[in-house]
Design a protein around this motif. Structure first.
Motif, PDB file in Angstrom:
ATOM      1  N   ASP A 100       8.320  -2.241   4.441  1.00 36.53           N
ATOM      2  CA  ASP A 100       7.683  -3.540   4.222  1.00 36.53           C
ATOM      3  C   ASP A 100       7.410  -4.312   5.511  1.00 36.53           C
ATOM      4  O   ASP A 100       6.582  -5.226   5.519  1.00 36.53           O
ATOM      5  CB  ASP A 100       8.553  -4.403   3.300  1.00 36.53           C
ATOM      6  CG  ASP A 100       8.813  -3.744   1.964  1.00 36.53           C
ATOM      7  OD1 ASP A 100       7.909  -3.026   1.488  1.00 36.53           O
ATOM      8  OD2 ASP A 100       9.905  -3.922   1.408  1.00 36.53           O
ATOM      9  N   GLY A 158       4.968  -3.184  -0.787  1.00 38.28           N
ATOM     10  CA  GLY A 158       5.239  -4.216   0.208  1.00 38.28           C
ATOM     11  C   GLY A 158       6.109  -5.340  -0.319  1.00 38.28           C
ATOM     12  O   GLY A 158       6.353  -6.329   0.356  1.00 38.28           O
ATOM     13  N   ARG A 159       6.538  -5.196  -1.574  1.00 38.23           N
ATOM     14  CA  ARG A 159       7.361  -6.210  -2.258  1.00 38.23           C
ATOM     15  C   ARG A 159       6.632  -7.547  -2.348  1.00 38.23           C
ATOM     16  O   ARG A 159       5.758  -7.715  -3.172  1.00 38.23           O
ATOM     17  CB  ARG A 159       8.723  -6.376  -1.580  1.00 38.23           C
ATOM     18  CG  ARG A 159       9.680  -5.259  -1.936  1.00 38.23           C
ATOM     19  CD  ARG A 159      11.105  -5.666  -1.705  1.00 38.23           C
ATOM     20  NE  ARG A 159      11.356  -6.025  -0.324  1.00 38.23           N
ATOM     21  CZ  ARG A 159      12.528  -6.472   0.108  1.00 38.23           C
ATOM     22  NH1 ARG A 159      13.539  -6.620  -0.728  1.00 38.23           N
ATOM     23  NH2 ARG A 159      12.706  -6.758   1.379  1.00 38.23           N
TER      24      ARG A 159
END
Length: 347
Positions: free
Chosen positions: A140, A183-184
């Motif tokens: 991320d 990538g949350r």
């Protein structure tokens, strides 16, 4: 950061925690090689913090020898396995972890992971007095204080390769694709992949608010229609996971219902977390592993290894997780003000 003082370390505990990232094995190898150089033993604990708190996982702990790590630099995933550990959110689990480290005569703990993993280190401070260092391993790239995290470059490269292939079939059938990237809750992967793949639209947390869903849907429909009238043979929309309610599938459905626009949703998902790390991640992981061991020898603790302007540095763990690292404003501005507008008028 603590004042530097030389310390005598005989045994380091090493684990990987949270989501896996390409390059974690390279970091494991580097820590073991650097420790061996200083005659320090490294004990590998399996399945993240579970390796410190669950009996069946504690029993798996073993010395990491040079032979064990000799041929792992190119491997994705992590030979120590990874997992999330709910017990580390409780006093009971933290005490169990401290007891394990004491029983194994551990002098220092090195954790390769992201912000959740480092939160575990911070919580452990109240229960264990040994040295602790975090190595940032997450695709991320959202940890503050480091230019890059281990795994990010490979994840971006994987996304680029996948969308380049999607572009081929999109061109062949003159279709619209909506590609969802991991990538949350930040858009480092989305913006870097979207721009590198010449996506016509990049939608992420940095340029979209859920309250604007209705207006954004209408804007997308208008821009897609304009682009197709200008004889676009394909149209790629890249969106971040957890951004649009219902994700890429729901966005495609809404565009069809409200504007009669046919889109093909494609969710890349965990393909971005796997695969052999590219050179950039292998080198970054190696530098960080060596820096972590050197920092321990120098008496440092409660810090994260960071790359800043191509040099190794250190920041405190609480600084690293205080807030999410933001996506470069230059990337956002370039996409919003130049690249996206240009894409609508290409013929």
């Amino acid at each position: 950061m603590n004042n530097k003082k030389t310390t005598s370390i005989k045994r380091i505990a090493l684990l990987t925690s949270g989501g896996d990232a390409p390059g974690m094995n390279a970091a494991i190898r580097s820590v073991v090689l650097a420790a061996h150089h200083y005659h320090i033993e490294v004990i590998g604990f399996y399945h993240g913090y579970n390796g410190l708190v669950c009996e069946e996982h504690i029993a798996m702990a073993e010395p990491l020898t040079l032979l064990k790590v000799n041929s792992i630099i190119h491997l994705g995933g992590t030979i120590l396995k990874s997992a999330r550990c709910q017990l580390m959110h409780e006093a009971k689990g933290l005490q169990l972890a401290a007891d394990t480290l004491n029983d194994k005569n551990i002098d220092a703990l090195v954790v390769i992971g992201g912000d959740g993993s480092f939160s575990g280190l911070l919580a452990l401070q109240a229960y264990w007095s040994g040295q602790m260092i975090g190595i940032p391993g997450t695709i991320d790239n959202d940890l503050d204080g480091t230019d890059y995290t281990i795994g990010f470059a490979t994840a971006v490269n994987t996304g680029i390769e996948a969308i380049d292939k999607i572009r081929d079939t999109a061109d062949a059938f003159e279709r619209i694709f909506i590609v969802e990237l991991m990538g949350r809750h930040c858009g480092h992967i989305t913006f870097n992949v979207g721009i590198a793949c010449a996506a016509e639209q990049v939608l992420s947390f940095e340029n979209f608010n859920a309250n604007e869903q209705s207006s954004k849907l209408q804007q997308l429909a208008t821009e897609i229609t304009t682009a197709k009238k200008n004889r676009h043979s394909s149209y790629i929309i890249v969106i971040a996971e957890n951004l649009w309610p219902g994700g890429a599938v729901e966005l495609a459905r809404q565009l069809h219902l409200q504007a009669d626009i046919e889109c093909t949703p494609c969710i890349l998902g965990h393909i971005q977390r796997g695969g052999s790390p590219i050179a950039k991640d292998r080198i970054l992981a190696t530098k960080m592993g060596v820096a972590a061991v050197q920092a321990l020898i120098d008496g440092e603790s409660n810090i994260m290894v960071a790359e800043q302007n191509n040099a190794m540095n250190f920041i405190t763990l609480d600084e690293a997780i205080k807030h999410k690292k933001v996506v470069s404003k230059q990337l956002i501005d370039a996409q919003q003000n130049i690249l996206a507008l240009t894409a609508q008028t290409q013929c």
